[in-house]
Design a protein around this motif. Structure first.
Motif, PDB file in Angstrom:
ATOM      1  N   LEU A  76       1.287  -1.611  -0.088  1.00  0.00           N
ATOM      2  CA  LEU A  76      -0.307  -0.022   0.062  1.00  0.00           C
ATOM      3  C   LEU A  76       0.582   1.168  -0.274  1.00  0.00           C
ATOM      4  O   LEU A  76       1.750   1.096   0.348  1.00  0.00           O
ATOM      5  N   THR A  77       0.887   1.995  -0.482  1.00  0.00           N
ATOM      6  CA  THR A  77       0.973   3.174  -0.334  1.00  0.00           C
ATOM      7  C   THR A  77      -0.751   5.034   0.246  1.00  0.00           C
ATOM      8  O   THR A  77      -1.499   4.347  -0.750  1.00  0.00           O
ATOM      9  N   VAL A  78      -0.002   5.127   1.650  1.00  0.00           N
ATOM     10  CA  VAL A  78      -0.578   5.431   2.035  1.00  0.00           C
ATOM     11  C   VAL A  78      -0.340   7.356   2.540  1.00  0.00           C
ATOM     12  O   VAL A  78       0.819   7.308   2.883  1.00  0.00           O
ATOM     13  N   GLU A  79      -1.344   8.076   2.069  1.00  0.00           N
ATOM     14  CA  GLU A  79      -1.020   9.608   2.292  1.00  0.00           C
ATOM     15  C   GLU A  79      -1.620   9.946   4.029  1.00  0.00           C
ATOM     16  O   GLU A  79      -2.675   9.599   3.688  1.00  0.00           O
ATOM     17  N   LEU A  80      -0.502  10.484   4.781  1.00  0.00           N
ATOM     18  CA  LEU A  80      -1.369  10.853   5.654  1.00  0.00           C
ATOM     19  C   LEU A  80      -1.048  12.103   5.930  1.00  0.00           C
ATOM     20  O   LEU A  80       0.350  12.563   5.961  1.00  0.00           O
ATOM     21  N   SER A  81      -1.799  13.194   6.997  1.00  0.00           N
ATOM     22  CA  SER A  81      -1.099  14.209   7.224  1.00  0.00           C
ATOM     23  C   SER A  81      -1.212  14.299   8.490  1.00  0.00           C
ATOM     24  O   SER A  81      -1.308  14.120   9.537  1.00  0.00           O
ATOM     25  N   ASN A  82       0.000  14.879   9.036  1.00  0.00           N
ATOM     26  CA  ASN A  82       0.519  15.318  10.587  1.00  0.00           C
ATOM     27  C   ASN A  82       0.666  16.392  10.711  1.00  0.00           C
ATOM     28  O   ASN A  82       0.830  17.162  11.039  1.00  0.00           O
ATOM     29  N   LYS A  83      -0.667  16.876  10.617  1.00  0.00           N
ATOM     30  CA  LYS A  83      -0.603  19.057  10.585  1.00  0.00           C
ATOM     31  C   LYS A  83      -1.142  19.093  11.994  1.00  0.00           C
ATOM     32  O   LYS A  83      -0.723  20.487  12.888  1.00  0.00           O
ATOM     33  N   ILE A  84      -0.952  17.544  13.163  1.00  0.00           N
ATOM     34  CA  ILE A  84      -1.308  18.147  14.607  1.00  0.00           C
ATOM     35  C   ILE A  84       0.231  18.536  14.775  1.00  0.00           C
ATOM     36  O   ILE A  84       0.357  19.087  16.304  1.00  0.00           O
ATOM     37  N   LYS A  85       1.136  18.379  13.997  1.00  0.00           N
ATOM     38  CA  LYS A  85       3.125  18.645  15.287  1.00  0.00           C
ATOM     39  C   LYS A  85       2.521  20.327  14.895  1.00  0.00           C
ATOM     40  O   LYS A  85       3.839  21.481  15.407  1.00  0.00           O
ATOM     41  N   ASP A  86       1.921  21.096  13.965  1.00  0.00           N
ATOM     42  CA  ASP A  86       1.203  22.844  13.545  1.00  0.00           C
ATOM     43  C   ASP A  86       1.098  23.212  14.700  1.00  0.00           C
ATOM     44  O   ASP A  86       0.280  24.828  15.286  1.00  0.00           O
ATOM     45  N   MET A  87       0.007  22.426  15.970  1.00  0.00           N
ATOM     46  CA  MET A  87      -0.632  23.074  17.029  1.00  0.00           C
ATOM     47  C   MET A  87      -0.426  23.452  17.490  1.00  0.00           C
ATOM     48  O   MET A  87       0.643  23.506  18.132  1.00  0.00           O
ATOM     49  N   THR A  88      -1.139  25.011  17.815  1.00  0.00           N
ATOM     50  CA  THR A  88      -0.513  25.742  18.401  1.00  0.00           C
ATOM     51  C   THR A  88      -0.843  25.966  20.483  1.00  0.00           C
ATOM     52  O   THR A  88      -1.306  25.048  20.482  1.00  0.00           O
ATOM     53  N   VAL A  89       0.228  26.181  20.738  1.00  0.00           N
ATOM     54  CA  VAL A  89       0.325  25.554  21.941  1.00  0.00           C
ATOM     55  C   VAL A  89       0.712  27.031  22.803  1.00  0.00           C
ATOM     56  O   VAL A  89       1.605  27.515  23.039  1.00  0.00           O
ATOM     57  N   LEU A  90      -0.031  27.095  23.744  1.00  0.00           N
ATOM     58  CA  LEU A  90      -0.033  27.956  25.312  1.00  0.00           C
ATOM     59  C   LEU A  90       0.729  27.744  25.564  1.00  0.00           C
ATOM     60  O   LEU A  90       0.748  26.725  26.604  1.00  0.00           O
ATOM     61  N   ILE A  91       1.712  28.877  25.984  1.00  0.00           N
ATOM     62  CA  ILE A  91       2.981  28.783  27.429  1.00  0.00           C
ATOM     63  C   ILE A  91       2.841  29.792  28.129  1.00  0.00           C
ATOM     64  O   ILE A  91       3.962  29.840  29.104  1.00  0.00           O
ATOM     65  N   SER A  92       1.923  31.091  27.485  1.00  0.00           N
ATOM     66  CA  SER A  92       2.034  32.042  28.676  1.00  0.00           C
ATOM     67  C   SER A  92       0.716  31.991  29.148  1.00  0.00           C
ATOM     68  O   SER A  92      -0.439  31.939  29.009  1.00  0.00           O
ATOM     69  N   GLY A  93       0.935  32.606  30.549  1.00  0.00           N
ATOM     70  CA  GLY A  93      -0.264  33.374  31.328  1.00  0.00           C
ATOM     71  C   GLY A  93      -0.043  34.304  32.843  1.00  0.00           C
ATOM     72  O   GLY A  93       1.366  34.886  32.526  1.00  0.00           O
ATOM     73  N   VAL A  94      -0.639  34.474  33.073  1.00  0.00           N
ATOM     74  CA  VAL A  94      -0.662  35.922  33.946  1.00  0.00           C
ATOM     75  C   VAL A  94       0.344  35.502  35.453  1.00  0.00           C
ATOM     76  O   VAL A  94      -0.084  34.390  36.077  1.00  0.00           O
ATOM     77  N   GLU A  95       1.447  36.380  34.734  1.00  0.00           N
ATOM     78  CA  GLU A  95       2.216  36.260  36.365  1.00  0.00           C
ATOM     79  C   GLU A  95       1.950  36.769  37.225  1.00  0.00           C
ATOM     80  O   GLU A  95       2.060  38.055  37.332  1.00  0.00           O
ATOM     81  N   LYS A  96       2.201  36.620  38.583  1.00  0.00           N
ATOM     82  CA  LYS A  96       2.031  37.262  39.941  1.00  0.00           C
ATOM     83  C   LYS A  96       3.461  37.778  40.639  1.00  0.00           C
ATOM     84  O   LYS A  96       4.457  36.589  39.776  1.00  0.00           O
ATOM     85  N   GLU A  97       3.846  38.463  41.190  1.00  0.00           N
ATOM     86  CA  GLU A  97       4.849  39.257  41.861  1.00  0.00           C
ATOM     87  C   GLU A  97       5.363  37.935  43.269  1.00  0.00           C
ATOM     88  O   GLU A  97       4.128  38.651  44.005  1.00  0.00           O
ATOM     89  N   PHE A  98       5.915  38.156  43.941  1.00  0.00           N
ATOM     90  CA  PHE A  98       6.077  37.509  45.407  1.00  0.00           C
ATOM     91  C   PHE A  98       7.654  37.223  45.183  1.00  0.00           C
ATOM     92  O   PHE A  98       7.932  37.376  44.034  1.00  0.00           O
ATOM     93  N   LYS A  99       7.835  36.994  46.462  1.00  0.00           N
ATOM     94  CA  LYS A  99       8.865  36.429  46.933  1.00  0.00           C
ATOM     95  C   LYS A  99       9.902  35.399  46.690  1.00  0.00           C
ATOM     96  O   LYS A  99       8.693  33.745  46.312  1.00  0.00           O
ATOM     97  N   ILE A 100      10.553  35.420  45.991  1.00  0.00           N
ATOM     98  CA  ILE A 100      11.264  34.142  45.644  1.00  0.00           C
ATOM     99  C   ILE A 100      11.776  33.638  46.290  1.00  0.00           C
ATOM    100  O   ILE A 100      12.278  33.872  47.557  1.00  0.00           O
ATOM    101  N   ASN A 101      11.363  32.072  46.942  1.00  0.00           N
ATOM    102  CA  ASN A 101      11.714  31.641  48.096  1.00  0.00           C
ATOM    103  C   ASN A 101      11.444  29.930  48.013  1.00  0.00           C
ATOM    104  O   ASN A 101      10.747  28.672  48.518  1.00  0.00           O
ATOM    105  N   PRO A 102      13.020  29.077  46.963  1.00  0.00           N
ATOM    106  CA  PRO A 102      12.466  28.100  46.674  1.00  0.00           C
ATOM    107  C   PRO A 102      12.692  26.783  47.524  1.00  0.00           C
ATOM    108  O   PRO A 102      14.061  26.838  49.078  1.00  0.00           O
ATOM    109  N   SER A 103      12.597  25.342  47.377  1.00  0.00           N
ATOM    110  CA  SER A 103      12.724  24.663  48.350  1.00  0.00           C
ATOM    111  C   SER A 103      14.033  24.382  48.664  1.00  0.00           C
ATOM    112  O   SER A 103      15.095  24.143  48.714  1.00  0.00           O
ATOM    113  N   ILE A 104      14.546  24.178  47.355  1.00  0.00           N
ATOM    114  CA  ILE A 104      16.458  24.305  47.032  1.00  0.00           C
ATOM    115  C   ILE A 104      17.587  25.614  46.842  1.00  0.00           C
ATOM    116  O   ILE A 104      16.734  26.676  46.726  1.00  0.00           O
TER     117      ILE A 104
END
Length: 631
Positions: A90-118
Motif C-alpha cells: 500500500l501507499t498511504v498519504e497521511l497528514s501530520n498537521k497535529i505537529k503544527d498545533m498552537t501551544v499556549l505557554i504564557s499565563g498571567v504571572e504574579k509578583e512574589f518573593k522567591i523562596n524555593p525549596s532548593i
C-alpha cells in the motif's frame, strides 16, 4: 521459514517512510508501531472519523469508513486507518498537521518573593587542625548553623560518599545544595548561580516545559510540544481504554511521555548551555490520568464508577524511579479528585483566588470542563464531560488549534472566517466551534432549540442577511452549514449533529457553574471574577460563550482570561515554599462535588440546552459588503 511481509509506504508532508506489515494487519496499528504521529482522537474505535488517510490502491471499505466518509471521499481513496486491513502493498498519504498545533505557554504571572525549596550556599571552611578534629559533615553543619541559622541538616548517602574529596578539591571552598534541610549536592568552588528548576505542564493534548532559575526566579526558556500520547487517543478515557484493551498499553503510554520529557529536558539544557545536572527540582502538573500514566499507575478505575484514582496528594519521587535520564527531584503537585487534577490546583494557585476575601470562579476547558469556586478560606470543585466538543474530537470537521484551523467566524463580513496562521482552512478548532453556534443563533440560522433553519420555515427573520441561508444544505441526510472549502475544494461545514454536541457541552458547563454557586448559597453578584484558564479559554470569544449560554450572562464584565494558569501555578510551586505550603494545605481541605449525584444538575442541564439570542446582528451599513452568492 521466510516471513510473508508486505510494504506500506507512508507519505507525509515532510517525507516518507516504508514500513513492514503482515497480511491482515490493521493500518492504524502499523502506523503506531512505526512511531508516526497521527491524530486518533477515539483511539481507533471508529467513533470519531478523524484518522483519515488516502490510499493509492483499491482496498475494501470498512464499516466505520462507510459511516463517516462521503461517497466522493470513498471514491477518491479516502479511508479510516482504524478499519482498514493491510492485504497487499500500500501507499498511504497521511497528514501530520497535529505537529503544527498552537501551544499556549504564557499565563498571567504574579509578583512574589522567591523562596524555593532548593538553596545553594557557598562555603569557605577553616581548615582542620590537631586542635580542631571535627569531622567534615559536622564542620559543614556548624557553618550552616552559624552563617544561615540552619539546623537539623540531613545528607544524601551518595553525597556523603564524595564529601571528603569535594571539599578539599578547591582548598575548602565549595558549594552545597540543600533541598529544604537535606544536602543533595556538593561541588568545588562557587556555583550558587548554577541553580535551576523545571515546571512541567503535561496536558492531554500538549506539553510545556519551563526552565527556571532558582537563583533569581527568572524564566530562562520554555519548550512546548504536542503530547505524543495523542496517538493513543485525544482524551483521557480513550487512553485509559487503551491500557485496558492492550496488555502493554500502560507501559507504552508511560514510555511515550517519559521519553518525550527526557528529550525536551536534554534539548532545553543544550540550547541554553547549562548542565542538566544543575537542575535540582522539577514540578509536574497535569490531570489525574496524565499523572498516573507518567508514573505507571493503572488508571482503569478512574474511568469506572465510583471513579477512584490511585492517589491525588502531593508527592516527591526519585527521577530514576520514573525513568527520567536527568537527576532532578520530581515534585508532583496535589490534585483534588480523579477529574480535578493538579493542573486545576495549579490554576487555583496562580489565579489568586486563595488570596481574596471574595469568591471567584476558575473555569478550565480542555478535554474536560473543570471548575473551582473559592476564596482565602475554602475551595470547592467539580468536573463536567464537556471538552471533546471544544477540542474538535466530536465535531465532524473539528481539529485542534493547528495551522489552518478556522478560529474566528463573523457571518456579517465578506470574509466570514479567519484561520490560525492565515493558512487555507482545514477544519474548525474550539474557538471557531463556539463562534459558529453563536453566529448561527445571532442570525436565526438555528432556533432556540438548536434546530437548523430549513426551506419549510417561515420567511427568514433578517431579510438583508437572507443570502446566508444559501449555505444551509443537506448532505447524506444531515443538515449542515457550509463555512468554507479547503485547498482541495472539499467543503468544511458545521452540522446539525455538531450543534447538538455543543449544546450538550455548554449545558453541562453552565449547570456546573450554577451548582457551585448554589452550594455556597451565593448569587452571581457575590462572584468577584470568573477566570478562564487554558488554551481554549485564552482564544475563545467571550461574547460567543455568553451568546450560546455556556457562561451565565450575569457574569458578563467579570470574565478574565489567565492563559496557561497550570504552567504559572507550577512555577509558583517551584519558586516559593510559602505557595507550596498554601496550596497543599488548601487542597487537603477542599471539597469535590460529583455532579451526577445532584438532583438539580439535570434541571440546570435541561434548561441550559436552550439558546436565546442576546446580541443582535450587525447593521449592514456598519459592516463590509457581504458576498450574497453561496460558497
Amino acid at each position: 521459514m521466510k516471513e510473508n511481509k508486505i510494504n506500506v509506504k507512508i507519505i507525509l508532508e515532510d517525507g516518507e517512510k516504508v514500513c513492514k506489515a503482515n497480511i491482515g494487519d490493521n493500518l492504524l496499528d502499523v502506523i503506531r508501531k512505526n512511531n508516526i504521529d497521527f491524530d486518533t482522537p477515539c483511539n481507533g474505535n471508529g467513533s470519531c472519523g478523524k484518522c483519515r488517510c488516502r490510499l493509492r490502491e483499491n482496498t475494501e471499505i470498512g464499516v466505520s469508513s462507510k459511516k463517516h466518509l462521503s461517497e466522493a471521499e470513498l471514491n477518491s481513496g479516502v479511508r479510516l486507518a482504524c478499519d482498514t486491513k493491510v492485504m497487499n502493498d500500500l501507499t498511504v498519504e497521511l497528514s501530520n498537521k497535529i505537529k503544527d498545533m498552537t501551544v499556549l505557554i504564557s499565563g498571567v504571572e504574579k509578583e512574589f518573593k522567591i523562596n524555593p525549596s532548593i538553596k545553594k550556599h557557598y562555603i569557605v571552611l577553616e581548615k582542620p587542625t590537631l586542635d580542631d578534629q571535627r569531622d567534615d559533615l559536622m564542620r559543614i553543619k556548624d557553618f550552616l548553623k552559624e552563617s544561615f541559622n540552619l539546623e537539623n541538616i540531613d545528607i544524601d548517602l551518595n553525597i556523603l560518599r564524595k564529601i571528603t574529596k569535594a571539599i578539599r578539591k578547591d582548598d575548602y571552598k565549595f558549594t552545597i545544595t540543600l533541598f529544604d534541610n537535606k544536602i543533595i549536592d556538593i561541588e568545588p568552588s562557587d556555583t550558587t548561580k548554577d541553580n535551576y528548576g523545571l515546571a512541567i505542564d503535561i496536558g492531554t493534548t500538549t506539553i510545556a516545559v519551563y526552565l527556571m532559575s532558582l537563583y533569581d526566579g527568572r524564566q530562562i526558556d520554555v519548550i512546548s510540544e504536542v503530547n505524543n500520547q495523542r496517538n493513543y487517543g485525544a482524551d483521557v478515557i480513550s487512553r485509559i481504554n487503551y491500557t485496558i484493551e492492550n496488555s502493554d498499553g500502560l507501559k507504552k503510554l508511560k514510555a511515550s511521555i517519559v521519553s518525550q520529557i527526557n528529550d525536551i529536558v536534554k534539548n532545553i539544557g543544550k540550547r541554553n548551555n547549562i548542565n542538566i545536572d544543575n537542575i535540582y527540582d522539577t514540578v509536574i502538573v497535569g490531570n489525574t490520568t496524565m499523572i498516573h500514566l507518567l508514573l505507571g499507575i493503572d488508571p482503569e478505575y478512574i474511568a469506572k464508577a465510583p471513579y477512584i484514582s490511585g492517589f491525588t496528594e502531593a508527592m516527591n519521587f526519585s527521577p530514576k524511579d520514573i525513568g527520567f535520564s536527568f537527576k532532578s527531584n520530581i515534585s508532583i503537585m496535589p490534585g483534588v479528585s480523579s477529574y480535578v487534577g493538579s493542573d486545576i490546583t495549579a490554576g487555583i494557585l496562580s489565579s489568586g483566588m486563595l488570596e481574596s476575601e471574595k469568591y471567584s470562579l476558575l473555569l478550565d476547558l480542555g478535554t474536560n470542563g473543570e471548575m473551582a469556586l473559592g476564596n482565602k478560606d475554602e475551595v470547592i470543585t467539580c468536573s463536567t464531560a464537556a471538552g471533546p466538543a471544544f477540542e474538535g474530537a466530536n465535531i465532524k470537521y473539528g481539529v485542534g488549534g493547528i495551522l489552518g484551523a478556522i478560529s474566528e467566524i463573523d457571518l456579517s463580513k465578506k470574509n466570514k472566517i479567519k484561520t490560525i496562521g492565515n493558512k487555507p482552512p482545514c477544519g474548525v478548532c474550539g474557538s471557531g466551534v463556539l463562534d459558529a453556534v453563536s453566529e448561527m443563533i445571532k442570525y436565526s440560522l438555528i432556533d432556540e432549540t438548536g434546530r437548523m433553519f430549513d426551506e419549510e420555515d417561515d420567511d427568514f427573520e433578517f431579510e438583508e442577511y437572507e443570502y446566508l441561508t444559501k449555505d444551509l444544505v443537506e448532505i447524506d441526510g444531515m443538515k449542515q452549514y457550509i463555512l468554507a472549502k479547503d485547498q482541495n475544494g472539499d467543503i468544511i461545514s458545521f452540522t446539525q449533529k455538531d450543534i447538538r454536541e455543543v449544546q450538550l457541552a455548554k449545558a453541562a458547563i453552565n449547570a456546573g457553574i450554577q451548582i457551585l454557586v448554589k452550594e455556597k448559597n451565593l448569587d452571581f453578584n457575590d462572584i468577584e471574577c470568573l477566570y478562564l484558564g487554558g488554551g481554549f479559554g485564552n482564544y475563545m470569544n467571550v461574547k460567543s460563550s455568553l451568546q450560546i449560554g455556556m457562561i451565565p450572562l450575569e457574569l458578563d464584565g467579570k470574565i478574565k482570561s489567565i492563559g496557561n494558569c497550570a504552567g504559572s501555578g507550577a512555577k509558583m510551586y517551584l519558586l516559593s515554599k510559602e505557595y507550596r505550603n498554601l496550596i497543599v494545605n488548601k487542597i487537603n481541605t477542599s471539597k469535590y462535588i460529583e455532579l451526577s449525584n445532584r438532583k438539580e444538575f439535570q434541571e440546570y442541564f435541561v434548561n441550559g440546552m436552550m439558546m436565546e439570542r442576546i446580541y443582535e446582528p450587525a447593521q449592514k451599513s456598519q459592516t463590509e459588503e457581504a458576498a450574497v452568492s453561496s460558497i
